[in-house]
Design an enzyme around this catalytic site. Structure first.
Site, PDB file in Angstrom:
ATOM      1  N   SER A 108       0.810  -1.210   0.000  1.00  0.00           N
ATOM      2  CA  SER A 108       0.000   0.000   0.000  1.00  0.00           C
ATOM      3  C   SER A 108       0.849   1.268   0.000  1.00  0.00           C
ATOM      4  CB  SER A 108      -0.940   0.017   1.218  1.00  0.00           C
ATOM      5  OG  SER A 108      -1.906  -1.004   1.110  1.00  0.00           O
ATOM      6  N   GLU A 137      -5.815  -7.805  10.066  1.00  0.00           N
ATOM      7  CA  GLU A 137      -4.760  -8.821  10.046  1.00  0.00           C
ATOM      8  C   GLU A 137      -3.502  -8.369  10.768  1.00  0.00           C
ATOM      9  OE1 GLU A 137      -3.454  -6.014   7.088  1.00  0.00           O
ATOM     10  OE2 GLU A 137      -5.420  -6.849   7.543  1.00  0.00           O
ATOM     11  N   GLY A 193      -4.744   6.920   2.821  1.00  0.00           N
ATOM     12  CA  GLY A 193      -4.764   8.361   2.590  1.00  0.00           C
ATOM     13  C   GLY A 193      -6.099   8.864   2.100  1.00  0.00           C
ATOM     14  N   TYR A 194      -7.058   7.931   1.912  1.00  0.00           N
ATOM     15  CA  TYR A 194      -8.408   8.291   1.449  1.00  0.00           C
ATOM     16  C   TYR A 194      -9.427   7.721   2.422  1.00  0.00           C
ATOM     17  CZ  TYR A 194      -6.191   9.673  -2.915  1.00  0.00           C
ATOM     18  OH  TYR A 194      -5.400  10.300  -3.841  1.00  0.00           O
ATOM     19  N   HIS A 197      -6.739  -2.388   9.415  1.00  0.00           N
ATOM     20  CA  HIS A 197      -6.155  -3.671   9.033  1.00  0.00           C
ATOM     21  C   HIS A 197      -6.331  -4.694  10.149  1.00  0.00           C
ATOM     22  CE1 HIS A 197      -4.047  -2.656   5.247  1.00  0.00           C
ATOM     23  NE2 HIS A 197      -4.104  -1.437   5.744  1.00  0.00           N
ATOM     24  N   CYS A 239      -9.423  -1.930   3.838  1.00  0.00           N
ATOM     25  CA  CYS A 239      -8.695  -0.741   3.408  1.00  0.00           C
ATOM     26  C   CYS A 239      -9.149  -0.285   2.022  1.00  0.00           C
ATOM     27  CB  CYS A 239      -7.192  -0.992   3.479  1.00  0.00           C
ATOM     28  SG  CYS A 239      -6.217   0.531   3.520  1.00  0.00           S
ATOM     29  N   LEU A 240      -8.326  -0.440   0.979  1.00  0.00           N
ATOM     30  CA  LEU A 240      -8.771  -0.063  -0.360  1.00  0.00           C
ATOM     31  C   LEU A 240     -10.015  -0.853  -0.744  1.00  0.00           C
ATOM     32  CD1 LEU A 240      -8.258   1.550  -2.978  1.00  0.00           C
ATOM     33  CD2 LEU A 240      -6.819  -0.346  -3.756  1.00  0.00           C
TER      34      LEU A 240
END
Length: 359
Positions: A45, A333, A290-291, A331, A246-247
């Site tokens: 990432s 994990e 960052g988003y 995250h 995340c993403l």
């Protein structure tokens, strides 16, 4: 040997060199973790970013064979206050300098990381590069200002072919946007029979494996740079259990009609408090993004927010009101603090079991 860190606003920080001299322009970001620099350096990432650690002493326990999150690190640079040349840990197999040199990553130490962090917090993330002391600073700054941010990060870190990670449990297709190895580890611990596919794999190909669930991984960059993926996610949600990290969380939200925006300086570190809105518990989470998903934009979708950041009140997770689909911005994990967040993998498996039983 001296080295410079130059920011696009013209700021210059003089320090000492370690790692390689493969200088590239990247987005300067800071990470507040006290440990885990090996995992950070190997997290896909961070593609296209120069990572600065706010914790001062880095390198003291070296690099080992077990704590990789990817095989080939993709960070564009590493910035620390104090670098430890001689690590002391029974698992250590090499020091940080040799690791960076081996992977062609430049580093700088003995700079005021506290001052740089305050600048980023006040002015936001910005482009930066490392360079030699004799560089023409005016030309370097001009180049920084005229360089656009990357827009194709995921294509550089996703697998380019489909491959299996065999097991005997539920069949899970993992869409790789830059997946951390620990995601594979956590799913494998739960017996999941994995098939890892490239980020641009069609829904038809994914469903041809007859999965019990689909996992959308973490990854770098702006989620809006992946419009072709959104149709795939829309097609998958009514057909199988979907879990995004995340993403993956951001892409699920976009696919369901929500919006995303760029944070001023992002969330990166292993000490971010998040509230579970379902039961009111607080979890200390590991984050790297960052988003974020615009909370107001969720109102006209079939999604509801189930996790929220306590520091800035941003969205940290959603679930679908109709289908077995949910996500987390953090995250699970990584489990920087208590093990609570790893329970999300158990929830994913429970959902797949429930859907199978009711089929």
């Amino acid at each position: 040997m001296e080295r410079l860190l130059v920011l696009e606003d013209g700021s210059v920080y003089r320090g000492k060199a370690f790692g390689s001299d493969n200088f590239r322009i990247g987005e300067l970001v800071f990470n507040t973790s006290m440990t885990g620099y090996q995992e950070i350096l190997t997290d896909n990432s961070y593609y296209g970013q120069i990572v600065m650690m706010t914790y001062p002493l880095i390198g003291n326990y070296g690099i080992n064979r077990d704590d990789y999150e990817s095989i080939d690190p993709v960070v564009f640079g590493f910035v620390v206050k104090d670098y430890c040349e001689e690590p002391s840990n029974w698992r250590s197999q090499q020091n940080l300098d040799s690791f960076l040199k081996a992977h062609n990553i430049p580093g700088i130490y003995d700079v005021d990381t506290r001052a740089i962090t305050l600048k980023i917090r006040e002015e936001g993330t910005m482009r930066a590069t490392l360079c030699n002391p004799d560089a023409d600073i005016d030309k370097v700054v001009e180049t920084l200002k005229n360089t656009d941010y990357l827009h194709d990060q995921v294509s550089h870190v996703s697998t380019n072919k489909i491959y299996p990670v065999p097991n005997t449990g539920k069949k899970v297709v993992l869409i790789d946007f830059g997946a951390k190895l620990n995601i594979i580890r956590e799913l494998s611990k739960r017996g999941c029979d994995l098939i890892v596919v490239p980020y641009n794999t069609s829904s038809e190909t994914i469903m041809s494996f007859h999965p019990d669930g689909v996992m959308l991984s973490n990854g770098p960059g702006n989620p809006e740079d992946l419009p072709e993926v959104l149709d795939t996610i829309r097609e998958l949600i009514p057909q199988t259990v979907v879990f995004g990290i995340c993403l993956g969380h951001q892409l699920i939200s976009l696919a369901c009609g929500a919006k995303t925006y760029k944070l001023k300086f992002g969330h990166r570190g292993g000490n971010h408090p998040v509230i579970n809105l379902t039961n009111g518990t607080i979890e200390i989470t590991s984050q790297n993004h960052g988003y974020a998903v615009d909370i107001d934009s969720l109102k006209d979708t079939q999604l509801e927010m189930v996790y929220q950041a306590l520091n800035d009140k941003s969205c940290e997770g959603v679930k679908h009101k109709q289908y077995p689909c949910f996500s987390a911005q953090f995250h699970p994990e990584a489990s920087a603090g208590p093990q609570d967040s790893r329970l999300l993998f158990d929830i994913f498996v429970d959902m797949m079991n429930e859907v199978s039983e009711n089929a």
